[in-house]
Scaffold this active site. Sequence first.
Site, mmCIF file in Angstrom:
data_model
loop_
_atom_site.group_PDB
_atom_site.id
_atom_site.type_symbol
_atom_site.label_atom_id
_atom_site.label_comp_id
_atom_site.label_asym_id
_atom_site.label_seq_id
_atom_site.Cartn_x
_atom_site.Cartn_y
_atom_site.Cartn_z
ATOM 1 N N GLU A 48 14.820 -19.246 -26.520
ATOM 2 C CA GLU A 48 13.366 -19.244 -26.654
ATOM 3 C C GLU A 48 12.936 -17.790 -26.508
ATOM 4 O OE1 GLU A 48 11.105 -21.662 -27.283
ATOM 5 O OE2 GLU A 48 12.701 -23.168 -27.535
ATOM 6 N N ARG B 158 0.628 -16.704 -22.133
ATOM 7 C CA ARG B 158 1.981 -16.171 -21.917
ATOM 8 C C ARG B 158 2.093 -14.739 -22.440
ATOM 9 N NH1 ARG B 158 5.625 -20.920 -24.317
ATOM 10 N NH2 ARG B 158 3.780 -21.093 -25.657
ATOM 11 N N SER C 65 7.678 -19.593 -37.655
ATOM 12 C CA SER C 65 7.880 -19.610 -36.208
ATOM 13 C C SER C 65 6.576 -19.462 -35.444
ATOM 14 C CB SER C 65 8.829 -18.465 -35.820
ATOM 15 O OG SER C 65 8.960 -18.361 -34.419
ATOM 16 N N GLY C 66 6.509 -20.161 -34.312
ATOM 17 C CA GLY C 66 5.431 -19.941 -33.360
ATOM 18 C C GLY C 66 5.734 -18.764 -32.447
ATOM 19 N N ASP D 96 12.366 -23.678 -38.276
ATOM 20 C CA ASP D 96 11.812 -23.133 -37.050
ATOM 21 C C ASP D 96 12.837 -22.118 -36.514
ATOM 22 O OD1 ASP D 96 10.213 -22.855 -34.714
ATOM 23 O OD2 ASP D 96 11.513 -24.284 -33.691
ATOM 24 N N LYS E 129 1.942 -23.737 -39.052
ATOM 25 C CA LYS E 129 3.298 -23.866 -39.607
ATOM 26 C C LYS E 129 3.266 -24.674 -40.905
ATOM 27 C CE LYS E 129 6.395 -23.332 -35.682
ATOM 28 N NZ LYS E 129 7.549 -23.924 -34.982
ATOM 29 N N ASP F 196 12.980 -20.634 -32.689
ATOM 30 C CA ASP F 196 13.435 -20.882 -31.322
ATOM 31 C C ASP F 196 14.062 -22.268 -31.200
ATOM 32 O OD1 ASP F 196 12.341 -18.453 -30.861
ATOM 33 O OD2 ASP F 196 10.747 -19.132 -29.524
ATOM 34 N N ASN G 251 5.556 -28.958 -31.918
ATOM 35 C CA ASN G 251 4.826 -27.967 -32.695
ATOM 36 C C ASN G 251 5.256 -27.947 -34.168
ATOM 37 O OD1 ASN G 251 2.823 -25.929 -32.588
ATOM 38 N ND2 ASN G 251 4.394 -24.346 -32.733
#
Length: 392
Positions: A190, A226, A269-270, A181, A314, A183, A340
Amino acid sequence: MPTAVLATVTGRDRPGVTAAFFAALAAHDVDVRDVEQVVIRDRMVLAVLLELQGEVSALRSSVVSAAHALGMECEVAAAQDSRAARRSAGRARSHVIVLGHPLRPGALSSVTQRIADLGGNIESITQLSTEPVSAVELLVSTGDEAELRAALVQAAEDTGVDIAVEPAGLRRRAKRLVVLDVDSTLIQDEGIDVLATRAGVGEQVAHVTARAMAGELDFTESLVRRVELLAGLPVSDVYAARDTLRLTPGARTFVHTLRRLGFHVGVVSGGFTVFTDRFVAELELDFAAANELEVADGRLTGRLVGEVVDRAGKAKALTRFAEQFGVPLSQTVAVGDGANDIDMLDAAGLGIAFNAKAALRAAADTSVNVPYLDSVLFVLGISRDEIVEAGG
């Protein structure tokens, strides 16, 4: 009927000790059933389990004389029936890695007592590292690996150290692909929060994040909301934000060591491709998957391009990259910090929670809770000496 004999040599290490000891043994009718040699600083311990046809006294005289000639001490004693020892080899064997910063004797006492309480046997103990954390590896044989893991999870909670348990065998060293991942795992930040600060919408983005963490919004919905708040942010500010992102301590060493050892290493990554592109180039990563921000006239539109890389996405990306590099999922490792990442860690052969939230720690195979990403290498059985040798 052969006699089981344990011969142990201790003293200052020097060239030729092992050769001289086995030369003394060669004068007798013995079979070597087990052997272990450890050197700590300049002190050596060599233990050999033998099956002897003949008199123990004659063997003792030979090997004690050979040891004394080298300035060493030697003990020879009747041992547990070596056939029983061989039967114990049929039990489950596990690597138990204990990491501490610092690692106190009381913690090791607690861990080893839990193993003893289960009837487990510690076959060897090896120091993997003293920096950036202390790490030791125990090779343990037990009747039930699941029971061992459960007991040591509790030991980790009680002592504050990190404990990883992995089955012994070739599969452990067969891991070939590692996915991280980004972040709060590869980096300390983040990414979306850094962008929000640039756009002057930090509080609004934090509010949406809080609602997602409370379960009011799923990941995709919260991400879309966001990103909408970022509409109008100049691309130049996006790149400026990207350049402020800080790698987690030990990240370069982690990636460099694995790549030098022949692993495929990448990120899923998200977050956003604008960030992962930087680290692909900077760390020479083999692959990456993330979300793409839509840009028009040099500014963010507040929309995403293509399918969202969410929790399920993911895991799909891990599977896709494993297939791309011809690596079975059983030979993959996934490292992450949040809920996540649960599906990705579950899909991998080994899932590691790194300074993670409780939900992920509960789902992961093991957890590491020190702030150095290269400490994860010790969970993979890679020692500090191997890291140095790889140029890490």
